[in-house]
Write a protein that holds these residues in place. Structure first.
Motif, PDB file in Angstrom:
ATOM      1  N   ILE A 175       0.836  -1.204   0.000  1.00  0.00           N
ATOM      2  CA  ILE A 175       0.000   0.000   0.000  1.00  0.00           C
ATOM      3  C   ILE A 175       0.871   1.254   0.000  1.00  0.00           C
ATOM      4  CG2 ILE A 175      -1.645   1.367   1.345  1.00  0.00           C
ATOM      5  CD1 ILE A 175      -2.922  -1.276   2.251  1.00  0.00           C
ATOM      6  N   CYS A 176       1.867   1.288   0.865  1.00  0.00           N
ATOM      7  CA  CYS A 176       2.753   2.454   0.941  1.00  0.00           C
ATOM      8  C   CYS A 176       3.453   2.705  -0.389  1.00  0.00           C
ATOM      9  CB  CYS A 176       3.789   2.261   2.041  1.00  0.00           C
ATOM     10  SG  CYS A 176       3.141   2.405   3.715  1.00  0.00           S
ATOM     11  N   LYS A 177       3.913   1.634  -1.009  1.00  0.00           N
ATOM     12  CA  LYS A 177       4.617   1.772  -2.291  1.00  0.00           C
ATOM     13  C   LYS A 177       3.666   2.226  -3.389  1.00  0.00           C
ATOM     14  CE  LYS A 177       7.583  -1.491  -3.394  1.00  0.00           C
ATOM     15  NZ  LYS A 177       8.206  -2.838  -3.568  1.00  0.00           N
ATOM     16  N   THR A 178       2.469   1.661  -3.421  1.00  0.00           N
ATOM     17  CA  THR A 178       1.522   1.981  -4.491  1.00  0.00           C
ATOM     18  C   THR A 178       1.004   3.410  -4.364  1.00  0.00           C
ATOM     19  OG1 THR A 178       0.862  -0.349  -4.537  1.00  0.00           O
ATOM     20  CG2 THR A 178      -0.572   1.193  -5.673  1.00  0.00           C
ATOM     21  N   CYS A 179       0.847   3.885  -3.117  1.00  0.00           N
ATOM     22  CA  CYS A 179       0.377   5.259  -2.903  1.00  0.00           C
ATOM     23  C   CYS A 179       1.366   6.298  -3.432  1.00  0.00           C
ATOM     24  CB  CYS A 179       0.124   5.505  -1.412  1.00  0.00           C
ATOM     25  SG  CYS A 179      -1.405   4.782  -0.804  1.00  0.00           S
TER      26      CYS A 179
END
Length: 251
Positions: free
Chosen positions: A26-30
């Protein structure tokens, strides 16, 4: 006109699974400018043993003080949702993209069919070109919570039915594979361990502090996630990683 973004829909069975199982991704995709990230909470999390611990009138082994907050089930769910929202926003998901499903299942009762209904509801809103990401429905010879397992099975079945075209499944941190099992999963299920930068690692550590370990009873912040699965949070803090299995249907 701004370029259209690819929509990624994460489905979390309970409050804390989005962080403990999908947080790195999630952190990477955001951070990707071409992605629009949404998350859906599928159950109310009401059956967590943390409620009993907070209402026990006994000394807590974490905080070394008596916990007797007399939280009703409704108050407990609300406090859990608060932690969930804090976690999601800290990871970078806009508040308007955090969906606590109005007709979510009671904790422990999420069936495959109802999980399908939830996924279909959001695919109908955002279109079949969305990518669905959730927990892998593989038990690997170990116990897996029924809500987790059924949500993964639902996503897998809908992918097979071509209800959407892309998916990504994540292995829970406490099931991270080792040795022969890791080799088998990598070979036969295309399992991959994602690279994690120092920036993402530090961000995950901050998210943990700001959400599920936050202890401010005067503000109705009860560190419920940490009270519920203390050992898993401790393991995850020392072993921040992300194992995933990708699937894609091609026309």
């Amino acid at each position: 006109m701004a370029d259209k973004k690819d929509i990624v829909l994460y489905f979390s069975p309970h409050q804390d699974d989005e962080l403990l199982t999908m947080g790195v991704d999630i952190c990477k995709t955001c951070l990707l400018p071409n992605k629009e990230v949404h998350i859906v909470l599928c159950t109310d999390g009401s059956k967590s043993p943390a409620r009993q611990r907070l209402n026990s009138n006994k000394i807590c082994q974490i905080h070394h003080q008596i916990h007797n907050y007399n939280l009703s089930e409704e108050e407990f769910i609300k406090a859990r949702d608060c932690e969930f929202i804090a976690s999601c926003t800290a990871m970078g998901i806009p508040l308007e993209n955090i969906h606590i499903y109005e007709k979510r299942a009671v904790d422990g009762s999420l069936s495959v069919e109802y999980a399908k209904e939830i996924i279909k509801h959001f695919v109908s809103i955002y279109g079949k070109d969305v990518e669905i990401r959730t927990i892998a429905p593989f038990r690997f010879g170990r116990y897996q919570h029924e809500d987790h397992y059924n949500l993964g099975l639902a996503a897998k079945a809908l992918l097979k039915e071509r209800f959407f075209k892309k998916s990504k499944f994540f292995i829970e941190s406490y099931h991270y594979p080792k040795g022969k099992r890791k080799f088998v999963l990598s070979l036969f299920f295309n399992m991959q361990k994602e690279e994690i930068s120092d920036e993402i690692r530090s961000k995950i550590e901050r998210v943990i502090q700001q959400s599920y370990t936050c202890w401010k009873p005067e503000e109705k912040r009860y560190a419920i996630g940490y009270h519920c699965v203390t050992d898993i949070f401790e393991y995850y803090k020392n072993n921040i990683a992300s194992y995933s299995i990708k699937s894609r249907l091609i026309k």
